[in-house]
Design an enzyme around this catalytic site. Sequence first.
Site, PDB file in Angstrom:
ATOM      1  CB  CYS A 137      29.839  41.979  38.627  1.00  0.00           C
ATOM      2  SG  CYS A 137      31.599  41.620  38.603  1.00  0.00           S
ATOM      3  CB  CYS A 140      32.494  44.174  40.305  1.00  0.00           C
ATOM      4  SG  CYS A 140      32.456  43.400  38.705  1.00  0.00           S
ATOM      5  CG  ASP A 141      29.420  45.279  42.698  1.00  0.00           C
ATOM      6  OD1 ASP A 141      30.314  46.152  42.626  1.00  0.00           O
ATOM      7  OD2 ASP A 141      28.521  45.159  41.870  1.00  0.00           O
TER       8      ASP A 141
END
Length: 313
Positions: A137, A140-141
């Site tokens: 992701c 997200c990261d």
Amino acid sequence: MKAKIENMVILGSGIAGCTAAIYAARANLHPIVYSGEQDGGQLTVTSEVENFPGFEHGIMGPQLIENSKKQAQRFGAKFLIDIATSLTTRPDGTFEIMLGSGEKVHTHTVIIATGASARWLGLASEKKYKGRGVTTCATCDGAFFKGKEVIVVGGGDSAMEEALFLTKFCTKVTIVHRRDSLRASKIMQDRATHNDKLAFIWNSEVTEILGDGKVVKGVTLKDTSNGKTREFNCNGVFLAIGHVPNTNFLQGLIEVDEKGYLKATKDMHTNIAGIFAAGDVQDVRFRQAITAAGSGCMAAMEAEKYLANKGIE
Ligand code: NAP
């Protein structure tokens, strides 16, 4: 006292589940939506959705889900955080759903909208470095890789989208694809190939994640045309190699196709009367927000008809 039997339980709170909830709630069915493992589904880990009709300038994925949930709640849908661990039929034609919390719920109809989860390569080293440089992701990261060099594995729209997003943070992003041509749509290919921060490595598979025991330091790449391997330095590995449908909890109750996706008719019926399917869990082909929403609508309307035929209002 006889246990309460719900009209409709919707499993999954992605855009398919939310849309089903909007329709069912507006029909006064008081649906209950169980969130599933990823509350809000895949759109909550997407950045901008540019192709959902009605949003001329796009809308952020998490916002689209938030709006849809509120829209369903306005008409009486209930959203609960829990996962289904099993679904079984009962002698009276209703269904029993066991939940991760230990609770169970009985219902006349079920809409399975549990979606699909990111596919992993299946390497032991990938497990070892999961969350320490290996991730599925970018939204997200990505920010953790500011000023770093990363690779994105895959050749589809997700890989292009993730790679383009990562160029905002990373000094260099390299897309590693197992073939010599991309599966991604023309518009995404054009954006990726015209971005100076993006490079491509063709005909290559990641066969090992390399690291110092703590974080990722590189990968081993195997050339699919001649079998030769080499090491490639990078700080992060973003996997964007497709998805697998979330059907484990069904334990064979619902018929699936050869890829494991639920088999549904064109109006979203499964092989069991009263159980309907919507969204990515039954869609190996389109997997778009709008098609998931459309199938959620159809499933809810068919479930409403099923309940009416049984005399349940
Ligand atoms: P996808 O289209 O199935 O692409 C998966 C990619 O990963 C393919 O290029 C595939 O290679 C590769 N792959 C699969 N297994 C692999 C493995 N074990 N090792 C190495 N590579 C592997 O999946 P997706 O990109 O997630 O897209 C899913 C759907 O969502 C599509 O319909 C897509 O159009 C849509 N989507 C749209 C957008 C957008 O429009 N902005 C964004 C994201 C997703 P091969 O090509 O060789 O099979």
